[in-house]
Design an enzyme around this catalytic site. Structure first.
Site, short mmCIF file in Angstrom:
data_model
loop_
_atom_site.label_atom_id
_atom_site.label_comp_id
_atom_site.label_asym_id
_atom_site.label_seq_id
_atom_site.Cartn_x
_atom_site.Cartn_y
_atom_site.Cartn_z
N MET A 19 0.84 -1.20 0.00
CA MET A 19 0.00 0.00 0.00
C MET A 19 0.87 1.24 0.00
O MET A 19 1.74 1.40 0.87
CB MET A 19 -0.93 -0.01 1.23
CG MET A 19 -1.96 -1.13 1.22
SD MET A 19 -2.96 -1.18 2.73
CE MET A 19 -1.78 -1.93 3.90
N CYS A 102 -3.05 -1.34 -9.62
CA CYS A 102 -3.27 -0.03 -9.01
C CYS A 102 -4.26 0.77 -9.86
O CYS A 102 -4.05 0.98 -11.05
CB CYS A 102 -1.96 0.74 -8.89
SG CYS A 102 -2.19 2.36 -8.11
N LYS A 144 0.10 -8.99 -9.06
CA LYS A 144 -1.14 -8.57 -8.39
C LYS A 144 -1.96 -7.78 -9.40
O LYS A 144 -1.44 -6.86 -10.05
CB LYS A 144 -0.85 -7.71 -7.16
CG LYS A 144 -2.12 -7.35 -6.37
CD LYS A 144 -1.76 -6.70 -5.04
CE LYS A 144 -3.03 -6.55 -4.18
NZ LYS A 144 -3.87 -5.43 -4.61
N ASN A 207 -7.90 -11.04 -2.57
CA ASN A 207 -7.73 -9.75 -1.90
C ASN A 207 -9.01 -8.93 -2.07
O ASN A 207 -9.62 -8.95 -3.13
CB ASN A 207 -6.52 -9.02 -2.52
CG ASN A 207 -6.33 -7.61 -1.99
OD1 ASN A 207 -6.10 -6.69 -2.76
ND2 ASN A 207 -6.40 -7.43 -0.69
#
Length: 332
Positions: A19, A102, A144, A207
Site C-alpha cells: 500500500m 493499481c 497482483k 484480496n
C-alpha cells in the site's frame, strides 16, 4: 505448505498488501510481529529506479526480520520494467511482484498498474521480460491485478492463464475492477473460477474486503483460494493477522488488543519510524497512524491532537504513556 517457486510459505498464508505511503518498513515491522506470512514493499516506480530517484531507491530497503518479502514494481514501459526488476533483484528480496492492479489516476492513466488490463499482449510481453531478467537471480515473479478494467471487460481468467504460461509463480487478484476503485463489495467469484481452472497450477491469493477473522475463514471455505491478502484492515490494526490465524486454528475469536497492547505496538511503530526515516520525517509521517491505532476509543481526540502537534519524541512517549495510564479499555 504453499510454494511460490522455491519459496515455501505456511499452509494458507496471510499476505500484507503493498500500500502506497503505508507499507513501509516501520509498518511492515508491526505486521510481521503480529503474524503476516509474506509482505511486500510499497509499489516502486520503474522510472524512478532507473533515474535513481531517492524516494524510489529508499523503498528498496528491506530487512532480514521481514523475510519473506517481495519488492513490487510498476510502470508502463517494458524496458524500464525489465531494468527496474534487475535493480530490485540485486537488493536480495525473496520475490519480485508486478503491479497490474493499481487503480489510481496518476498510475493507471499513464499506462501502468491496472491500465495493462486493457492491453493483455503488452502485459504478457512485459511480464515475460521481467521473468527472464530475474531468472539469473533465482527469484520467482508474482503478479497482483484486478478482475478487469470495468464490468464489461473482466478478463482476469485469460490473464491468469497467459501469465502462468510465461512463468509467473503466483497470482493475487483484487476482487474489483479498476473503475470500481475501492467502492462497492469485492466480488470473489472470478477468483474462485481461476482457482478451479484445471490449467492453473500456481497459488491464487484473494484480496478485497477481508476485515474480520470470520470473513477470512468464510472466504477461504467459499472460494478455495490458497491464501488471503489483507490491506486496509491492517492499518492501525496489525493484530488482524494474529486474530485470523487464531480463529482458523481454534474457531474462537481473540479478545481485542488492550490499551497497553495498542500503546506498545504504536511505540514499536514509532521507534521503527525514527530509526528508518530519521527524527524529523519519522515524527511527521507517524502522525497519520495515531488515529488508526486508537480508533473507536473514548476521549482520545485531545490526546491525538497533542500527538500530531508535538515535535519532541520524549513528549510523544509521555503522551502515549499517559493514554495507557488514564484511559480505560473500551470494547470495540
Amino acid at each position: 505448505m504453499v510454494k511460490i517457486g522455491n519459496l515455501e510459505l505456511p499452509a494458507f498464508p496471510l499476505l500484507l498488501a503493498p500500500m502506497e505511503d503505508v507499507s513501509d518498513p516501520p509498518f511492515r515491522a508491526v505486521c510481521k510481529a503480529n503474524g503476516a506470512d509474506l509482505m511486500y514493499t510499497e509499489f516502486i516506480s520503474s522510472e524512478g529506479l532507473i533515474r535513481d530517484a531517492a524516494k524510489s531507491r529508499q523503498k528498496l530497503d528491506i530487512f532480514d526480520y521481514e523475510r519473506p518479502i517481495g519488492i513490487q514494481i510498476f510502470g508502463s514501459e517494458i524496458e524500464a520494467m525489465r531494468e527496474s526488476a534487475v535493480i530490485s533483484a540485486q537488493v536480495g528480496p525473496d520475490l519480485i511482484d508486478i503491479n497490474y492492479g493499481c487503480p489510481v489516476k496518476n498510475v493507471a492513466c499513464k499506462g501502468a498498474g491496472a491500465a495493462l488490463l486493457r492491453d493483455v499482449p503488452k502485459m504478457v510481453a512485459m511480464t515475460s521480460a521481467i521473468v527472464k531478467a530475474v531468472e539469473p537471480f533465482g527469484l520467482p515473479v508474482t503478479v497482483k491485478t484486478r478482475l478487469g478494467w470495468d464490468d464489461s471487460t473482466k478478463n482476469v481468467e485469460e490473464v491468469a492463464e497467459r501469465l502462468q504460461d510465461i512463468g509467473i509463480k503466483a497470482l493475487t487478484v483484487h476482487g474489483r475492477t479498476r473503475v470500481q476503485m475501492y467502492k462497492g463489495e469485492a466480488d470473489w467469484t472470478l477468483i474462485r473460477k481461476i482457482k478451479e481452472n484445471p490449467r492453473i497450477q500456481i497459488p491464487i491469493f484473494g484480496n478485497g474486503d477481508i476485515d474480520t477473522p470470520e470473513k477470512a475463514v468464510a472466504y477461504k471455505e467459499k472460494y478455495g483460494v490458497d491464501g488471503i491478502m489483507v490491506g486496509r484492515a491492517s492499518i492501525g490494526y496489525p493484530w488482524i493477522f494474529r486474530e485470523i490465524k487464531h480463529y482458523m486454528q481454534t474457531g474462537e475469536l481473540l479478545a481485542p488488543p488492550t490499551i497497553q497492547e495498542r500503546i506498545d505496538m504504536c511505540k514499536m511503530h514509532f521507534d521503527k519510524s525514527l530509526e528508518w526515516k530519521g527524527l524529523r520525517l519519522g515524527i511527521f509521517e507517524m502522525r497519520r497512524h495515531y488515529a488508526n491505532y486508537f480508533r473507536g476509543l473514548p476521549n482520545v481526540k485531545s490526546y491525538r491532537t497533542r500527538l500530531v502537534t508535538t515535535e519532541d519524541p520524549a513528549e510523544i512517549y509521555a503522551i502515549l504513556d499517559e493514554i495507557a495510564n488514564t484511559m480505560e479499555y473500551a470494547e470495540l
